[in-house]
Design a protein around this motif. Structure first.
Motif, PDB file in Angstrom:
ATOM      1  N   THR A 157      11.764 -17.926   8.527  1.00  0.00           N
ATOM      2  CA  THR A 157      12.772 -18.219   7.518  1.00  0.00           C
ATOM      3  C   THR A 157      12.799 -17.058   6.535  1.00  0.00           C
ATOM      4  O   THR A 157      11.794 -16.776   5.880  1.00  0.00           O
ATOM      5  CB  THR A 157      12.460 -19.532   6.777  1.00  0.00           C
ATOM      6  OG1 THR A 157      12.475 -20.599   7.719  1.00  0.00           O
ATOM      7  CG2 THR A 157      13.509 -19.808   5.709  1.00  0.00           C
ATOM      8  N   LEU A 164      14.418 -24.659   6.600  1.00  0.00           N
ATOM      9  CA  LEU A 164      13.075 -24.810   7.145  1.00  0.00           C
ATOM     10  C   LEU A 164      13.096 -25.698   8.388  1.00  0.00           C
ATOM     11  O   LEU A 164      12.429 -25.408   9.388  1.00  0.00           O
ATOM     12  CB  LEU A 164      12.134 -25.409   6.095  1.00  0.00           C
ATOM     13  CG  LEU A 164      11.701 -24.496   4.953  1.00  0.00           C
ATOM     14  CD1 LEU A 164      10.935 -25.298   3.915  1.00  0.00           C
ATOM     15  CD2 LEU A 164      10.849 -23.358   5.464  1.00  0.00           C
ATOM     16  N   LEU A 189       7.433 -17.475   6.315  1.00  0.00           N
ATOM     17  CA  LEU A 189       8.354 -17.762   5.221  1.00  0.00           C
ATOM     18  C   LEU A 189       8.353 -16.573   4.267  1.00  0.00           C
ATOM     19  O   LEU A 189       7.323 -16.265   3.661  1.00  0.00           O
ATOM     20  CB  LEU A 189       7.937 -19.025   4.463  1.00  0.00           C
ATOM     21  CG  LEU A 189       7.821 -20.317   5.273  1.00  0.00           C
ATOM     22  CD1 LEU A 189       7.361 -21.466   4.367  1.00  0.00           C
ATOM     23  CD2 LEU A 189       9.150 -20.651   5.927  1.00  0.00           C
ATOM     24  N   PRO A 215      10.412 -18.069   0.166  1.00  0.00           N
ATOM     25  CA  PRO A 215      11.286 -19.208   0.463  1.00  0.00           C
ATOM     26  C   PRO A 215      11.891 -19.896  -0.748  1.00  0.00           C
ATOM     27  O   PRO A 215      12.865 -20.638  -0.601  1.00  0.00           O
ATOM     28  CB  PRO A 215      10.359 -20.168   1.216  1.00  0.00           C
ATOM     29  CG  PRO A 215       8.998 -19.845   0.702  1.00  0.00           C
ATOM     30  CD  PRO A 215       9.006 -18.359   0.488  1.00  0.00           C
TER      31      PRO A 215
END
Length: 314
Positions: free
Chosen positions: A83, A147, A160, A163
């Motif tokens: 992500t 996510l 991540l 994030p």
């Protein structure tokens, strides 16, 4: 699944004359959250891009989920989620449609994609919003949906990259809860962040990186301990009492006192915090002084980080 799911040793990466990574090493165990913490340009995103097979490294070695990042990139990709700093959801589609779309991109059939979408909507607390267009979601909801999309194939390792950047406090807490849930279910999370409170809450270990090099690799509590003893702090109700309060703290301190006239406070390190606090409180009462607050303050992760960076720059 191997106990160590992420391992990098002496990674080096140069962009022309700039060394983005210079002998950087990390490890992450299964079901834990590893934080990469450092200033802009430290090498955090470069590390994530290398470990997620998006960028080749020049020197060193790296493996994810037991596979060599360089030689077995395809195997690595089958076992990771990523992500980035920007959400990748389609705002025209509903939450469920977004997840079904990602499921099909991962070559799930229509039935399996729908089942997985429903599972993820429940897991990330988005069931009530399943049939709403993503454009009406809050920042935290969009990030949770993002996510969820990265978890379509339940990856062993999730990367991540910052994030919660740009989210309000409520949105950040929503993402934190989701990350904690993922780690509890066995996913290894590698997290880059600028927020020290985020690292303090989420991470089992933190690798502090600057100029592409390791400064330290430790637990959040371990980083704080590097700052030394707890501090006893008294905040005066009347600034005129500061000299007397300073004498009291000096009598129980194990180091120099620090007077902050702007905050009407005085503090000092103490090796035996509870006896020192008790003695200081008794002295304040005996001298009939009035204080706004008295207590022990542990070093913060912010202070530990800033001290590490300062030492590196000396």
């Amino acid at each position: 699944m191997p106990t160590t799911t992420v391992e990098a040793s002496n990674l080096g990466k140069r962009f022309k004359d700039t060394a983005a990574l210079d002998g950087f090493s990390i490890t992450a165990e299964a079901g834990t959250v590893l934080g990469l913490l450092g200033p802009n340009g430290a090498g955090k995103t470069t590390t994530v891009r290398i470990l997620s097979t998006l960028l080749r490294f020049d020197t060193g070695s790296a493996s994810v989920a037991g596979f060599d990042v360089s030689r077995d990139a395809r195997q690595v990709r089958r076992r990771i989620g990523l992500t980035g700093q920007q959400t990748a959801v389609d705002e025209v589609l509903t939450a469920r449609q977004n997840l079904i779309l990602f499921g099909k991109l991962f070559r799930l059939n229509k039935s399996r994609a729908g089942e997985r979408a429903d599972q993820l909507l429940t897991q990330f607390g988005l069931t009530e919003a399943a049939n709403r267009q993503a454009k009406g979601f809050s920042g935290g909801m969009k990030r949770r949906l993002d996510l969820a999309a990265s978890m379509i194939l339940a990856p062993q390792v999730l990367f991540l990259d910052e994030p919660t950047t740009g989210l309000d406090p409520a949105g950040r807490r929503e993402v934190w809860d989701a990350v904690e849930g993922l780690a509890a279910d066995g996913t290894t999370v590698v997290l880059t962040t600028h927020y020290l409170d985020e690292a303090d809450r989420l991470c089992d270990r933190i690798a502090v990186i600057d100029h592409g090099r390791n400064l330290v690799d430790d637990t959040p509590a371990g980083l704080k301990r590097r700052m030394g003893a707890d501090r006893l702090e008294i905040i005066a109700a009347d600034p005129a009492d500061l000299p007397a309060l300073r004498e009291i703290i000096a009598s129980v301190a194990d180091g120099d006192t620090v007077l902050d006239e702007g905050a009407s406070s005085v503090s000092a390190p103490v090796k035996d915090p509870v006896p020192a606090l008790t003695a200081a409180a008794t002295a304040v009462q005996d001298k009939r002084l009035t204080v706004a607050d008295i207590g022990l303050r542990r070093p913060t992760l912010d202070e530990a980080f800033l001290e590490l960076i300062a030492k590196e720059d000396q």
